[in-house]
Design an enzyme around this catalytic site. Structure first.
Site, PDB file in Angstrom:
ATOM      1  N   TYR A 164       8.201   2.740   0.362  1.00 27.98           N
ATOM      2  CA  TYR A 164       9.188   1.921   0.972  1.00 27.98           C
ATOM      3  C   TYR A 164      10.310   1.306   0.088  1.00 27.98           C
ATOM      4  O   TYR A 164      10.223   1.600  -1.235  1.00 27.98           O
ATOM      5  CB  TYR A 164       8.361   0.414   1.581  1.00 27.98           C
ATOM      6  CG  TYR A 164       7.736  -0.478   0.791  1.00 27.98           C
ATOM      7  CD1 TYR A 164       8.266  -1.252  -0.281  1.00 27.98           C
ATOM      8  CD2 TYR A 164       6.280  -0.455   0.522  1.00 27.98           C
ATOM      9  CE1 TYR A 164       7.861  -2.225  -0.773  1.00 27.98           C
ATOM     10  CE2 TYR A 164       5.673  -1.200  -0.328  1.00 27.98           C
ATOM     11  CZ  TYR A 164       6.533  -2.227  -0.873  1.00 27.98           C
ATOM     12  OH  TYR A 164       5.945  -2.631  -1.736  1.00 27.98           O
ATOM     13  N   GLY A 220       8.660  -5.929  -8.819  1.00 26.78           N
ATOM     14  CA  GLY A 220       8.375  -4.554  -8.492  1.00 26.78           C
ATOM     15  C   GLY A 220       7.425  -4.491  -7.596  1.00 26.78           C
ATOM     16  O   GLY A 220       6.742  -5.627  -7.147  1.00 26.78           O
ATOM     17  N   LYS A 221       7.173  -3.420  -6.998  1.00 22.80           N
ATOM     18  CA  LYS A 221       6.028  -3.337  -5.729  1.00 22.80           C
ATOM     19  C   LYS A 221       4.834  -3.689  -6.282  1.00 22.80           C
ATOM     20  O   LYS A 221       4.024  -4.581  -5.590  1.00 22.80           O
ATOM     21  CB  LYS A 221       5.881  -1.759  -5.346  1.00 22.80           C
ATOM     22  CG  LYS A 221       7.113  -1.455  -4.681  1.00 22.80           C
ATOM     23  CD  LYS A 221       7.025   0.128  -4.346  1.00 22.80           C
ATOM     24  CE  LYS A 221       8.531   0.481  -3.452  1.00 22.80           C
ATOM     25  NZ  LYS A 221       8.064   1.803  -3.078  1.00 22.80           N
ATOM     26  N   ARG A 222       4.339  -3.445  -7.684  1.00 25.60           N
ATOM     27  CA  ARG A 222       3.133  -3.914  -8.162  1.00 25.60           C
ATOM     28  C   ARG A 222       2.969  -5.388  -7.904  1.00 25.60           C
ATOM     29  O   ARG A 222       1.896  -5.980  -8.049  1.00 25.60           O
ATOM     30  CB  ARG A 222       2.777  -3.281  -9.502  1.00 25.60           C
ATOM     31  CG  ARG A 222       1.565  -2.289  -9.308  1.00 25.60           C
ATOM     32  CD  ARG A 222       1.730  -1.368 -10.696  1.00 25.60           C
ATOM     33  NE  ARG A 222       2.845  -0.518 -10.907  1.00 25.60           N
ATOM     34  CZ  ARG A 222       3.478  -0.256 -12.224  1.00 25.60           C
ATOM     35  NH1 ARG A 222       2.758  -0.600 -13.129  1.00 25.60           N
ATOM     36  NH2 ARG A 222       4.312   0.473 -12.175  1.00 25.60           N
TER      37      ARG A 222
END
Ligand code: GLU
Length: 476
Positions: free
Chosen positions: A15, A247-249
């Protein structure tokens, strides 16, 4: 003068989150401002990280934000294809140019051999550079080995980044890097340079993570006899704690999730643009047209911008207020509480008009309006935990509500006369508005907040209000 051409070049690896969509917005703004072109190119050469459906999601997100592209997927254009995996022949032709010039060679080493070089460099306490171990007689490239760039012009590079300023890096930043992988697909480092040149991109705008590779790109531009476009790196968007890149994390949400949560595209654009950019005044709310008129790379700040979701919610509330009721009504269609299903449009519009100024997201609509459509559940803690109401004994609450019921029963049913009745009631009971009005509000909505009391009661209607007061009187 050549027309300005910018691009957004996402990889379909998942995404698209708020941290990376700015790399679409800023080039789009610039292209619109200068009557240039904005190109979308899908960088899908990393087969291992490819995620099915990601391209569609990225394109949908761009469309939702109104970031329309002049060339790219679904659109075509003179410089296609716009998917890198469909451009293999183009990369092969450019790779051949380098081979012919003696500036690319087949990499003969196994991973173990490279690892041994690395360890040797470490033992010698010098940074590992592949070019120090370049093979003397590389085999002819047959497409099964990686093809490497041969960096021969080992110089200090200097360049101007409109955001980051004057930059330079010495020979230690240059090395032989892979152009074509063993799977036959080009690396990002090679493909984007070929594509940006072929697509006549004048401004490459991307995240700061690319800044350390720019000297290598400059050496490749030289080797290919290309003059580099303007190279721009955008500062990171930082996690709310300010310590790391978002970030995604670390929970960076997908832009499409914000959409589902009822964030307006106007607010999202405004918010993204204002992270790390301002026009030099105190202005915070910018429409898309204002952004197009006022945006400049030179005013993008160099330091990382902190991601502040509260600010996004505030902006969204501001943008919701600016919508006409018609517009808002059409946008909240999917957000009404289920109990509103059979209510007529006039009533729903009146409810919406009443809460418009209070909504921070469209998804808050059920919480804010439920009691207009369904019998609320009596929740006495709203009285016992309320700062003003907990001072009253149960008997006092009951008395006050009883008086309110009598007064309201005799009241003509319009917001104005209800307001008049309520003010009278303040006088006869000797109570403060904070106490009396809160009590009536809680007893008729059983919600933690509501719009102005007289408006709320007027819209709920006499029958509902009296019935709810009766229920409350029984419960107390
Ligand atoms: N495909 C790269 C990415 O998604 C694009 C970087 C660039 O804009 O050149 O990070």
């Amino acid at each position: 003068m050549t027309a300005l051409r910018t691009r957004f070049a996402p990889s379909p690896t998942g995404y698209i989150h708020v941290g990376n969509i700015r790399a679409a917005l800023f080039p789009w703004l610039l292209a619109k401002q200068k009557n240039g072109a904005f190109i979308v190119r899908i960088e899908d050469t990393d087969q291992a990280r490819f995620v099915e459906g990601a391209t569609d999601l990225i394109l949908e997100t761009l469309s939702w934000l109104g970031l329309d592209w002049d060339e790219g997927p679904q659109k075509g254009g003179n410089y296609g294809p716009y998917f890198q995996t469909e451009r293999r022949e183009i990369y092969a032709a450019w790779a051949q140019k380098l081979i012919d010039k003696g500036l690319a060679y087949a990499d003969p080493y196994t991973q173990e051999e490279v690892q041994a070089f690395r360890e040797e460099a470490k033992a010698l306490k010098k940074p590992f550079l592949y070019r120090d171990y370049r093979p003397e007689n590389p085999p002819t490239w047959d497409g099964t080995q990686p093809l490497r760039f041969k960096a021969t012009n080992i110089i200090r590079h200097t360049w101007h980044d409109p955001v980051m300023g004057e930059l330079s890096a010495g020979p230690e930043a240059l090395d032989d890097f892979i152009l074509i992988k063993a799977d036959g697909l080009p690396t990002y480092n090679f493909a984007h340079i070929v594509d940006d040149a072929e697509m006549k991109i004048t401004h490459v705008i991307r995240g700061l993570e690319y800044i350390s590779s720019i000297p290598r790109y400059l050496s490749l531009y030289d080797a290919l006899d290309l003059s580099p476009p303007t190279l721009v790196c955008l500062p990171h968007i930082m996690h709310p704690d300010g310590k790391k890149k978002l970030g995604k994390r670390d929970g960076a949400k997908s832009v499409s999730d914000y959409r589902t949560d009822g964030i307006l595209p106007e607010a999202m654009l405004n918010f993204l643009a204002s992270m790390g950019w301002n026009d030099g005044t105190e202005q915070e709310l910018f429409s898309k047209d204002e952004l197009i008129a006022k945006f400049s790379l030179e005013r993008v700040q160099r330091s990382g911008a902190r991601f502040d979701e509260q600010r996004l919610l505030w902006m969204n509330g501001q943008w919701i207020r600016r919508l006409t009721l018609d517009d808002l009504y059409s946008r909240v269609r999917a957000y009404w509480p289920a109990s509103a299903k059979n209510s007529d449009e006039t009533y729903k519009r009146a409810v919406l008009a009443l809460v418009q100024d209070r909504l921070k997201t469209l998804a808050e609509l059920p919480l804010m309006t439920k009691y207009f459509f369904e019998k609320p559940i009596v929740n006495l803690t709203l009285i016992t935990d309320n700062k003003q109401l907990k001072k009253l004994t149960a008997a006092e609450s009951k008395n006050l509500l009883g008086e309110a019921r009598t007064a309201l029963e005799e009241c003509e049913w319009s917001a104005e006369s209800i307001q008049f009745c309520l003010n009278n009631l303040l006088q006869t009971t000797g109570q403060k508005p904070g106490t009396l009005f809160s009590l009536i509000r809680v007893a008729t909505t059983w919600a933690p907040f509501s719009p102005a009391l007289h408006d709320t009661l007027a819209l709920l209607g006499r029958d509902r209000v009296l019935a709810r007061l009766d229920t409350a009187l029984l419960a107390l």
